[in-house]
Write a protein that holds these residues in place. Sequence first.
Motif, short mmCIF file in Angstrom:
data_model
loop_
_atom_site.label_atom_id
_atom_site.label_comp_id
_atom_site.label_asym_id
_atom_site.label_seq_id
_atom_site.Cartn_x
_atom_site.Cartn_y
_atom_site.Cartn_z
N VAL A 159 -5.44 0.43 4.03
CA VAL A 159 -5.98 0.89 2.76
C VAL A 159 -4.90 0.79 1.70
O VAL A 159 -3.72 1.09 1.96
N VAL A 160 -5.26 0.38 0.48
CA VAL A 160 -4.31 0.26 -0.61
C VAL A 160 -3.71 1.64 -0.93
O VAL A 160 -4.42 2.63 -1.10
N ASP A 161 -2.38 1.68 -1.01
CA ASP A 161 -1.65 2.89 -1.38
C ASP A 161 -1.10 2.70 -2.79
O ASP A 161 -0.12 1.96 -2.99
N GLU A 162 -1.70 3.34 -3.77
CA GLU A 162 -1.31 3.14 -5.16
C GLU A 162 0.04 3.76 -5.49
O GLU A 162 0.57 3.55 -6.60
N THR A 163 0.61 4.51 -4.56
CA THR A 163 1.95 5.08 -4.78
C THR A 163 3.05 4.21 -4.20
O THR A 163 4.24 4.53 -4.35
N LEU A 164 2.66 3.12 -3.53
CA LEU A 164 3.65 2.28 -2.85
C LEU A 164 3.59 0.86 -3.42
O LEU A 164 2.58 0.17 -3.28
N ASP A 165 4.66 0.44 -4.06
CA ASP A 165 4.72 -0.90 -4.64
C ASP A 165 5.09 -1.93 -3.58
O ASP A 165 5.71 -1.60 -2.55
#
Length: 698
Positions: A525-531
């Motif tokens: 799942v996409v983690d918007e806190t992790l670049d």
Amino acid sequence: MKTLYSTLLCVLLTAVSYAQKETEKDTLNKKTTKLNEVIVTGNKNTDPVLTIVSNKYVENIVQPKNVADLFNNIIGFSSIKRGNYAIDPSFRASQYEQLNIQYDGGTKAMHACPNRMDPITTHIIPEEISKIEIIKGPYTVRYGATFGGVINMVTEKPNYLDYGLHGKISGGYESNGNSLVNMAQFQYIQEKYDIVANAGYRDFGNYEDGDGTEIPSSFRSTDYGVKVGYNFSDNQRLQAHWRQSFGRDVLHAALPMDTDYDNSSIISLDYKLDNIGKIIKSVNAKAYYSYVDHLMTNTNRPSFNMMEAASNVDAVTTGGKVELHWQPVESLNIFSGIDVLNVARDGNRERLVKMMNGNMLPEPMLFTDKVWQDSYINDLGVFTEAKYSVSPSTILTAGIRYDNVVSDIKDPEADFEAMYDLEKRTEHNISATVSVKKIVSDNFTLEAAYGRGVRSANMIERFINHFNVGQDPFEYVGNPNLNAEVNNQFEIGFKGYEPLKNGFDGFKYEASFYYSFFENYIAAVVDETLDRKFMPMALPQNAKVFRNLDEAYKTGFEAKAELDFLNDYFVKGEFAYVYAKNKDLNESLPLTPPFTTRFSAGVKKEKYWANLQYNLVSQQNNISESFGETTTNGYQTLDARIGINAFKNFTLGVAVLNVFDEAYNNHLNFSFTNQADFGRVPITEPGRNFSAFLQYRF
């Protein structure tokens, strides 16, 4: 690891010691039988929801790229394709470690590449497989931890009573790609010992799809194997099997890099003591070791001008099993045992960066990335499965299994170590199953089953660190704290046969209906806190992290009907459908195949055979957008085959595949990646293809 093997060895020695004492007591009273097989594999009379499919590659007249191609004509199966070489089987929308794939009742070889350029299906000669045994769900506990089903590929066994030297030599050609396949097998059989040796060579070129577009997919592979068996007595046998496979210059159209070489070595030992005594019936033992050495580079890719990349990775798989078959009463057969599966991987990626932020660097910079971070997963399993004959026509099966799974990461990257509190982890998994098979009449069988299959996260899901391992351009990050997936699967199936008259020989039919609800289903799942870590200015900006989902399920069916007439003729229809739902994200689970139908008709006589197969695959709108899937169109293809036993011991076959030169792609195909002349669209399948096959037996 030493503790696990010490335990396994102690169990084996104790079992053999006891078994030999029982044998001595019963030698005068019990008639021994010739032992023909080493491995305990599926038994169609006792194992639940079981399918056995012979490998009729002589009749299929298709040159299989690897073992995964053997599943193409088995209903319920699809192929996950990244090129002509990196092909994985998918069954009922389960794939990878969700399927328990093994050779000869337990031997495994796990891939070294995080992009699965070298799945287990690439490490053995396809022509060596005599049959494929499929248990369609978690309905047994005897063959290792099982989530979505067991696939046991059984290598060909000679006629042990046909003494002397025998063998076969075969060759094949495909016009689309100018591809060649050669294979030779020799066997020498004596009463006390037997030796079987084989060797194969495959050279596949780039193929063209139905629009005439050339797909980068060429590869070469060389394989050989030696199997030696020794019969201590009529009921005691030891067998050793050694094989090696060498893949070279493999192009992967849908992966960011290509394989320079992929070398694998597998050795296995099997022991069986049969017809022992009144209570202890047999002892089976297996031990195996496999090593895969893999090098992938981007030398022939567009990204090479900006960055040179080379990943040298390896995988070691070791395991074993001891199983006792005992019968306390005549109507009750119990199989108890212990098995071990240990997987360890390591390796680095070297990057020589020439360009950064669009500007050429005055001096290239060298970086080293830890691919596997020196990780391992060890699984020690203990199981018992009982088969009780309630009546002559009813068999009840029940089993329970415990798996102790230990995992650890010994050389973590600094950023991965900062994300998690890393330490050795131990999991305790319980699997169970119960099923009943009812022989209603001589021509009709009904069965129902429930299985709870538990699968701990694999090494990619636990330990991968910012690598592109999915169908989309996201970087993926592992999660060492994932809970084990659980598949609660229910199934009911039946099969029957109706004898007919007036020129019709008989009507055969069968169907299976199933429903699964999952616990802790693992998805990225996409983690918007992790670049993203590499090329931070590129899109997508964020990375994906593996998580457990709360609510997911799948349901579906397979059905088949065949009408035989005029002794040698047949018409057949096969149907497969699966629907999967990820309720957390309100979309399909990834890699769910569309509704598939096959119609075939043909003749099979002693001297010749011929058939037509019409394949219809529906459009797939039920997709996983989070996985990067897009809707795929339906398609229809036609294959024609004819073969003849021209002379004594000679078999000749010719075929035309995709007769109408259809341009299409399978929904499970990955998309073109890092290719100069292709956008990020699913790779297409071969267009019209003429195939020929010749085999000589002696």
